[in-house]
Design an enzyme around this catalytic site. Structure first.
Site, PDB file in Angstrom:
ATOM      1  CG  ASP A  66      91.512  58.861  21.740  1.00 35.71           C
ATOM      2  OD1 ASP A  66      90.690  58.209  21.783  1.00 35.71           O
ATOM      3  OD2 ASP A  66      91.248  60.146  21.382  1.00 35.71           O
ATOM      4  CG  ASP A 135      90.427  71.177  19.183  1.00 34.85           C
ATOM      5  OD1 ASP A 135      90.543  70.132  18.592  1.00 34.85           O
ATOM      6  OD2 ASP A 135      90.936  71.241  20.475  1.00 34.85           O
ATOM      7  CG  HIS A 137      90.995  66.992  19.020  1.00 37.15           C
ATOM      8  ND1 HIS A 137      90.287  67.693  19.907  1.00 37.15           N
ATOM      9  CD2 HIS A 137      90.070  65.786  18.968  1.00 37.15           C
ATOM     10  CE1 HIS A 137      89.263  66.928  20.522  1.00 37.15           C
ATOM     11  NE2 HIS A 137      89.309  65.815  19.693  1.00 37.15           N
ATOM     12  CD  GLU A 142      92.977  68.941  22.233  1.00 39.58           C
ATOM     13  OE1 GLU A 142      92.538  69.366  21.121  1.00 39.58           O
ATOM     14  OE2 GLU A 142      92.134  68.428  23.106  1.00 39.58           O
TER      15      GLU A 142
END
Ligand code: GLP
Length: 254
Positions: A66, A135, A137, A142
């Site tokens: 990413d 979270d 990810h 996400e």
């Protein structure tokens, strides 16, 4: 999923073993590299093996997971610069063969599509290194990211921006709001996946990933459907697991 719980040195060695295995198996291996703090000990171990044992990256290509959108080319937290600093500049991996999504492209959708094509043209990723967000990810997928997603523009959650503020002098506002990220289907196309997580803050996400129902609410649960995943954890990251899934390091594969 092979789940391993071990000390920091063992985890670093196991992660490095996976990448070394890919480097030795093929003349032109394709490495999937991750940024963030979790893989750093693995990269340090690879640099040591390069310096002391002659491990060579000469034929390899690498793809990052990413990239932030909009960080200036020379910004130290741009992931393409981070991986140079942490690994590429210390080994014989040709920087021209290290790819990241272009977070400065005028047409971000086109840049995302181009990145997918580049990975496919390289023959796909042999070993993908992953971290995990608090979270759940992976890369910057996400919660809510579709399991069939490919490389695309994404938005960071407030939680992720807060988590990553530590890389931006503690200033949440300095953390970009958008990113380009490999999709969950892109990541699942890698032939082998090695995920690293350390610390109590990751324990809940790790529990969902290993034991929870497969759900887009916890994106890393998609990995339950991959045939070759090794999860490398310290005691704290493993602290909420029932432990039925944990295997000794020696049996976790190559
Ligand atoms: C960032 C990256 C992810 C990484 C995650 C965890 O959000 N985009 O690829 O897995 O952070 O980072 P860390 O390993 O520093 O906890």
């Amino acid at each position: 999923m092979h789940v391993v719980v071990a000390g920091p040195d063992e985890l670093a060695r196991a992660g490095a073993d996976a990448l070394e295995g890919a480097l030795l198996a093929r003349r032109d291996p394709v490495l999937g590299l991750a940024t963030g703090s979790s893989p750093v000990p693995v990269y340090d171990e690879l640099v040591r093996r390069h310096r002391e044992g002659g491990l060579s990256f000469a034929g390899a290509r690498a793809f990052l997971l990413d990239e932030y959108v909009g960080l200036p080319a020379e910004h130290p937290e741009r992931y393409r610069n981070v991986i140079d600093r942490e690994l590429v500049s210390h080994v014989d991996l040709d920087p021209a063969r290290v790819h990241a999504p272009d977070g400065l492209a005028r047409d971000l959708d086109a840049a995302a599509a181009r990145y997918e094509q580049q990975i496919a043209a390289a023959g796909g990723v042999d070993v993908q290194i992953l971290g995990i967000g608090t979270d759940g990810h992976i890369a910057f997928n996400e919660p809510g990211s579709p399991f069939d997603s490919r490389t695309r523009v994404g938005e960071l959650t407030e939680q992720t921006r807060r988590d990553n503020a530590r890389f931006f002098g503690g200033d949440v506002e300095a953390v970009p709001r958008r990113c380009l990220t490999q999709g969950l289907a892109t990541i699942m196309s890698a032939r082998r996946i090695v995920l690293l997580a350390r610390g109590r803050a990751k324990a809940e996400a790790v529990r969902h990933m290993v034991e929870g129902p497969v759900s887009t609410a916890w994106p890393a649960t998609v990995l339950q459907g991959h045939p070759d995943v090794t999860v490398l954890l310290d005691e704290e990251a493993a602290s909420l697991l029932r432990r039925g899934d944990v295997v000794p390091l020696e049996t976790a594969g190559r």
